[in-house]
Design a protein around this motif. Structure first.
Motif, PDB file in Angstrom:
ATOM      1  N   GLU A 234      47.954  43.498  40.276  1.00 59.92           N
ATOM      2  CA  GLU A 234      47.107  43.506  39.091  1.00 59.92           C
ATOM      3  C   GLU A 234      47.797  42.781  37.948  1.00 59.92           C
ATOM      4  O   GLU A 234      48.972  43.026  37.661  1.00 59.92           O
TER       5      GLU A 234
ATOM      6  N   ASP B 267      37.612  43.274  46.422  1.00 60.13           N
ATOM      7  CA  ASP B 267      37.083  43.614  45.101  1.00 60.13           C
ATOM      8  C   ASP B 267      38.186  43.586  44.043  1.00 60.13           C
ATOM      9  O   ASP B 267      37.972  43.141  42.907  1.00 60.13           O
TER      10      ASP B 267
ATOM     11  N   LYS C 133      38.454  41.023  40.839  1.00 63.10           N
ATOM     12  CA  LYS C 133      38.597  41.558  39.493  1.00 63.10           C
ATOM     13  C   LYS C 133      39.726  40.852  38.729  1.00 63.10           C
ATOM     14  O   LYS C 133      39.588  40.554  37.540  1.00 63.10           O
ATOM     15  N   GLN C 134      40.835  40.560  39.420  1.00 67.98           N
ATOM     16  CA  GLN C 134      41.955  39.874  38.769  1.00 67.98           C
ATOM     17  C   GLN C 134      41.574  38.443  38.387  1.00 67.98           C
ATOM     18  O   GLN C 134      41.930  37.957  37.298  1.00 67.98           O
TER      19      GLN C 134
ATOM     20  N   GLU D  64      38.563  37.369  37.755  1.00 60.18           N
ATOM     21  CA  GLU D  64      37.623  37.473  36.635  1.00 60.18           C
ATOM     22  C   GLU D  64      38.376  37.650  35.315  1.00 60.18           C
ATOM     23  O   GLU D  64      38.018  37.055  34.288  1.00 60.18           O
ATOM     24  N   ARG D  65      39.423  38.466  35.348  1.00 61.25           N
ATOM     25  CA  ARG D  65      40.211  38.676  34.125  1.00 61.25           C
ATOM     26  C   ARG D  65      40.861  37.376  33.664  1.00 61.25           C
ATOM     27  O   ARG D  65      40.886  37.069  32.467  1.00 61.25           O
TER      28      ARG D  65
END
Length: 676
Positions: free
Chosen positions: A502, A652, A656-657, A659-660
């Motif tokens: 993350e 997923d 998400k990473q 997208e960040r």
């Protein structure tokens, strides 16, 4: 000669623009009293505006002519309209110049209207606003804008130059106002309204000066980009020092005018005292204005002609020492001495203020604070010094790329590993026989405390008072720089242990090595191609250990494509032809086949995690590793299945990473291709 002519034209154009801006601000703050607008100094000041506006246009024409002559190398080309048109249309500098010229014409029209129209404050305010636009356009061709015309790049310089105009441009107005008192045939007392105007300007000038300094620091920080050694070792730095010295002189003069001459003029008891104080004030403001014009000349050369500090080459550092807080702060007594010295420096300014309040004679007022100030420097600075060499700030000619690191690894294995150990921890088989304790280049901040140039010097000439020999006769210059790159890659790889699957939002962590590549489908490129464009997911695989993961990534192709991420597959070892064929079958991603081994080996240096430090012996290379690199070129997240219980097998979480990374807007410089 042409370059000098161009610089002179830019200087004249800029100075004229600043005077119009600042004078209009001065007139705007003067108020709307009828006495102001019937004053002779106002009429003379307005009479200067059209001439200055024409000067701006002439300066711009000479500037563009000098620029084209320098580019073409042929003055006769200036007579060809086609050459001029091509430059205006096809270059950013030409397009911005055209916009600046149009804005200068608009300014000329504005000052004509101001002179002929009714004299009310908002007209001066409007003209001042119009005068800002050519200055903002000038900021678009400054060194800070060369990195890209963005708000972050342009705003500091634009604000700096606008604030400079408010201050510098107000000085001619102040001089003309004071001249009425100096030239008068019959002396008169200070007019209450004139005193009010001067106090207003003085009150405005102090925060404006502070803003000039603040924005100047902001611009300087971007121009130097951490390369502050250039301040004393490059032409750009020398010019900036000269500019700072001039600014210091100007601040002293301005302080003297504000604290001595203005109160004397305001509180004058007779007409003769009024005339005398006006004459003294005018004399010092005239000196201030002269120094300010010279300061603008230096600023013009810095902004348009001198090589920016972060790009300037320091081939030979002229001193045998340098300052380094990082390398010295944890040494005994250093913090105490530094803070003590700083306390004395602050005390010096306090003593100066105390002396001025107590009306000391000028000699003790200068000598006592100066002695305390330099005593503070003598206490604070020496503890922060470490040894430096001619190569300390030399920029590596070899890029920080995977090819250089691979060559450096081979040289390290041949010449260094016996003493420094396989992982640079200073635990080689010969380490115990040496007369000095070797530094731990992996887990200790050795590479952070020293520059690549320091390491290059030690590798070349050896280290004094140690057993380390020099390798100038055994390794070429390029080989030595490759070795430096490998040592820093080791250290940066260890820094990457803080990474996890993350990302930490808005935090650029590690600068990875760059690389070029060719893929199985015939395409080619480089890691740098994706900067400012898209994140990169670098997947280092072994076969068949990574087979399941490859199938997962294939299944996620549509979702990953929607995230605008580049997926590069890198085999950790050369694959047999039939194995390669099996891997790339129906593979929707790019499989790197050229420089793959070098990429895998270099990124394997970033394999360590907090829970698996891998510090013993040669270390162990995981079968599978994945790295997420952001649009600025920094390594932001990493997943190693063998070291972490969970991670990007959950697609997923990976999405998400990404997208960040796509959503954030980091205000950092792009990762460099070289160590610094």
């Amino acid at each position: 000669m042409i370059e000098i002519l161009g610089a002179a034209a830019r200087w004249f154009q800029l100075t004229a623009n600043l005077i119009i801006l600042g004078s209009c601000v001065f007139l705007a703050i003067a108020g709307i009293n009828k006495r102001v607008y019937t004053a002779l100094w106002v009429d003379k000041l307005e009479g200067l505006f059209p001439k200055l506006a024409i000067g701006i246009l002439v300066g711009l024409i000479v500037t563009i002519a000098a620029t084209i002559a320098q580019i073409t190398g042929d003055v006769s080309k200036l007579l060809e309209i086609e050459v001029f048109n091509n430059f205006i249309i096809n270059t950013r500098t030409g397009t911005i110049w055209a916009a600046q010229f149009v804005l200068a014409i608009l300014l000329w029209v504005a000052v004509i209207l101001v002179r002929k129209s009714a004299k009310i404050p908002w007209r001066y305010t409007l003209t001042a606003v119009i005068a800002m636009f050519p200055l903002i356009a000038d900021a678009l061709v400054s060194h800070t804008a060369a990195e890209g015309i963005t708000t972050v790049n342009v705003l500091p310089y634009a604000l700096h130059i606008i604030f400079a105009g408010v201050w510098l441009g107000g000085l001619p107005a102040l001089l003309l106002l004071k001249y009425e008192y100096v030239k008068q045939a019959k002396s008169k007392r200070a007019n209450v309204l004139d005193v009010h105007i001067l106090k207003r300007f003085s009150t405005l000038a102090l925060p404006v000066m502070l803003l000039i300094i603040a924005t100047g620091v902001w611009v300087g920080d971007r121009i130097f980009d951490g390369n502050y050694a250039a301040l004393v070792a490059t032409p750009y730095g020398w010019l900036l020092v000269a500019k700072l010295v001039l600014l210091g002189i100007i601040l002293i003069i301005a302080s003297n005018v504000r604290s001595y001459w203005l109160p004397r003029f305001t509180n004058s008891k007779s007409s003769e005292e009024t005339r005398s104080s006006a004459n003294g004030m005018r004399k010092w403001v005239r000196i201030e204005f002269l120094w300010a014009v010279i300061l603008v000349l230096i600023a013009t050369v810095l902004a348009n002609n001198a090589i920016p500090a972060k790009h300037a080459l320091i081939e030979n550092w002229p001193f045998n020492f340098r300052f380094s807080i990082i390398a010295t702060w944890n040494t005994d007594n250093v913090p105490i001495m530094v803070w003590s010295g700083l306390a004395l420096i602050v005390a010096a300014f306090g003593i100066m203020q105390l002396g001025r309040s107590a009306k000391w004679n000028w000699k003790p007022l200068i000598i006592v604070p100066s002695v305390v100030f330099f005593l503070g420097l003598a206490i604070a600075l020496p503890p922060l010094t470490i040894e430096a060499y001619p190569e300390t700030y030399r920029k590596p000619p070899v890029p920080f790329d995977v090819i250089s690191i691979e060559y450096g690894a081979k040289n390290y294995a041949e010449y260094c590993v016996e003493c420094h150990g396989h992982q640079g921890k200073g635990d080689g088989i010969k380490a115990r026989t040496l007369s000095t304790v070797l530094p731990d280049m992996l887990t200790e901040p050795h590479t952070v405390e020293h520059t690549p140039g320091d390491f290059y010097h030690w590798i070349t000439y050896g280290m004094k008072e140690t057993d380390m020999p020099g390798y100038k006769d055994k390794l070429t210059e390029e080989d030595r720089w490759d070795l430096v790159n490998y040592v820093f890659a080791l250290s940066r790889g260890y820094q990457a242990r803080i990474l996890s699957p993350e990302i930490i939002p808005n935090r650029a962590n590690v600068q990875p090595p760059v690389f070029s590549y060719s893929t199985h489908d015939g395409s080619s490129g480089a890691l740098q191609d994706f900067r400012n464009y898209m994140p990169v997911l670098l997947v280092v695989i072994s076969w068949p250990q990574s087979q399941v993961r490859i199938e997962q990534l294939k299944a996620a192709y549509t979702r990953l494509s929607a995230q605008n991420v580049k997926v590069l597959i890198v085999p950790a070892h050369e694959l047999e032809p039939d194995t390669l064929e099996a891997v790339i079958q129906n593979l929707p991603y790019s499989m790197i086949i050229e420089n793959a081994q070098e990429i895998a080996d270099s990124y394997a240096l970033s394999r360590r995690t907090i829970s698996h430090p891998d510090l013993l012996g040669r270390g162990s290379i995981p079968d599978h590793m994945e790295f997420l690199i952001d649009r600025s070129g920094y390594l932001r997240a990493r997943w190693i299945p063998s070291s972490e219980e969970s991670g990007w097998e959950n697609v997923d979480l990976l999405i998400k990473q990404i997208e960040r990374l796509n959503d954030e807007n980091l205000s950092v410089s792009l990762a460099k291709d070289y160590l610094f």
